[in-house]
Design an enzyme around this catalytic site. Structure first.
Site, mmCIF file in Angstrom:
data_model
loop_
_atom_site.group_PDB
_atom_site.id
_atom_site.type_symbol
_atom_site.label_atom_id
_atom_site.label_comp_id
_atom_site.label_asym_id
_atom_site.label_seq_id
_atom_site.Cartn_x
_atom_site.Cartn_y
_atom_site.Cartn_z
ATOM 1 N N LYS A 52 0.815 -1.220 0.000
ATOM 2 C CA LYS A 52 0.000 0.000 0.000
ATOM 3 C C LYS A 52 0.846 1.267 0.000
ATOM 4 O O LYS A 52 0.355 2.350 -0.342
ATOM 5 C CB LYS A 52 -0.972 -0.007 1.177
ATOM 6 N N SER A 77 -8.261 -0.294 7.681
ATOM 7 C CA SER A 77 -8.138 -1.300 8.725
ATOM 8 C C SER A 77 -6.677 -1.455 9.127
ATOM 9 O O SER A 77 -6.357 -2.212 10.009
ATOM 10 C CB SER A 77 -8.705 -2.641 8.256
ATOM 11 N N TYR A 114 4.672 6.849 12.716
ATOM 12 C CA TYR A 114 4.999 7.680 11.557
ATOM 13 C C TYR A 114 4.473 9.116 11.709
ATOM 14 O O TYR A 114 4.570 9.905 10.788
ATOM 15 C CB TYR A 114 4.451 7.056 10.267
ATOM 16 N N GLY A 179 -10.523 -4.470 -1.157
ATOM 17 C CA GLY A 179 -11.217 -3.318 -1.729
ATOM 18 C C GLY A 179 -11.063 -3.228 -3.231
ATOM 19 O O GLY A 179 -11.740 -2.429 -3.882
#
Lengths: 313, 313
Positions: A52, A77, A114, A179
């Site tokens: 991702k 998620s 992060y 997705g």
């Protein structure tokens, strides 16, 4: 409606400098078990631990200066939240991440580390969307959808593109389907960069919305999110579904115990940590062995962000 | 008494064609935690999942034709048994492997799958030695000691040699210490192939026989085998101890919870599966951070054969 080869090439040029060119790993023991030649693209070794990162980098880089100043918001998620958080930090953009309460602890900690701002909500899609929309209104941040965003899809395409650049003669390229952002991107890479390679999705029976959507010709939803493959609980979107309809050959569904068995085999034989979602396409190859016998199969191991203190085996 | 550089070079030439040249992996996140540059030599990706393949190949290759015909026998808590089994299969030699009843299931299964004949016994060293001696008498097989055998030690040396060939400027090279076969081999590689690199061992406090042996100048034994690092429960031998005395700079001891914490960090940050013994030298680097600050440290991740259904975290 479907991005062009030029779009894909631009995405590759844009994303490549900011991500790891992850290794492609083979295992003679797993080849023997499936009866085929498997080439695993190890996105578990990607920055922040999942493919991702690729979509997030591409989407944020394509924002205007004013948009970057106001920040970005997403709901996830887990892995896309971490990806947006890390990509935003690299590009000096503020990130807001909406996460379901039941997201794995390790993913929440990743997002925090992060420097992104986390807002927790219920694990329904409606709650996630509403919470993100509220942040968007309040801050002016640009909403980045984890999978139903053409820039994200094109960024994701770069994983399959790297695999095909090394192994142009693959017969099949398998990815998990959640997705729809990874499989749509991968299908674009396969379509533009290979000869006859077919893109196939692996999906849990428990959340087989993509399988049913391809059958019915419209986007179907799931009645449950109860699958061990926590990255695959979401539905397809109106931007990735047409790409999937046009370019994906087939979706193979797998049972929960097949996912867990496949995950354990990958850990034990390959000595690498992958999350349950990553094991889904491998489980699909294992389930449909006869279909794949003696073929060359690319498998995208989508990520490795799993809570190792809380394993399904 | 100490093998020469020529012995080492012959071992490298003999072993290299039969083993994986395993990857050397870095992790910016673990570098940050330790405050040093870490280079992990991933013997968890070695054939059969551990560095012991190197010693087994070298020892079996150096047998006479008649010796090969009668087979080889060893006792092992697991990895050396698998190594002998697989190396023997490759070299068409019958292998007999004595394993303690409490060896991890995954290791027993590995030995069986390579076609060796397993005999189980109590987990004491005495029981293991007696059982192996009985097989030796009955079959005429040559006994291969897992660690106290010069050919095994020289074979093991090839892991560190590969690391130093790629990174000649390491300040330290860390390995776990169990029976002494890995650290003795690694110290030979460091001695002959590097400038000023120091070899350091990591050892559990619970079985710190090597630490005490270096203090007292004679081989000490352990009162217990109760450590999570199941590969490190054995004692040094009369062939490897002089090498260790001469060429190892220091042994750093670590607590059980430090081993488990180190193992979990490697799994979570590097996304690779290592067994507890492999985490011991990393835990040592973490414990003595100040000692290693800003240095270049090689760490041999000795193996990845862990029962993933039965983890310590």
């Amino acid at each position: 409606m479907i991005p062009t080869k030029q779009h894909l090439e631009e995405a590759i040029a844009t994303v490549t400098p900011f991500v790891h060119q992850t290794p492609i790993v083979t295992s003679s023991s797993l080849n023997e078990i499936v009866g085929a030649q498997l080439y695993f693209k190890c996105e578990n070794f990607q920055k922040m631990g999942a493919f991702k990162m690729r979509g997030a980098v591409h989407a944020i880089q394509n924002l205007s200066h004013a948009q970057k100043k106001a920040g970005v918001v997403t709901h996830s998620s887990g892995n896309f939240g971490q990806a947006v958080a890390l990509a935003a930090r690299i590009l000096k953009v503020q990130a807001y991440v909406v996460m379901p309460e039941n997201a794995p602890l390790v993913k929440k900690e990743g997002v925090k580390s992060y420097g992104a701002q986390i807002t927790e909500c219920e694990s329904t899609l409606a709650a996630r969307e509403a919470t993100a929309a509220a942040i968007q209104l309040k801050t002016g941040a640009t909403f980045l959808h984890p999978s139903n965003n053409i820039d994200v899809i094109l960024g994701n395409a770069t994983a399959g593109a790297e695999l095909l650049q090394k192994h142009a003669d693959l017969d099949f390229l398998l990815t998990p389907v959640g997705g729809g952002g990874l499989i749509a991107g991968t299908a674009l890479a396969t379509h533009y960069l290979s000869g006859n390679c077919k893109t196939i999705g692996g999906e849990p029976f428990a959340v087989d919305d993509a399988y049913r959507s391809l059958q019915s010709g419209k986007i179907e939803t799931n009645q449950t999110t109860q699958t061990v493959a926590d990255g695959l609980r979401t539905n397809l979107g109106d931007l990735n579904f047409p790409i999937i309809q046009e370019l994906v050959s087939e979706i193979i569904r797998v049972e929960e115990d097949e996912i867990i068995h496949g995950m354990k085999l990958i850990w034990e034989r390959m000595k690498i940590v992958v999350e349950p979602s990553s094991a889904v396409p491998f489980a699909a190859a294992l389930r449909e062995k006869d279909h794949f016998r003696n073929k060359k199969i690319g498998i995208i191991l989508s990520g490795g962000n799993v809570d190792v203190s809380n394993l399904p085996f």
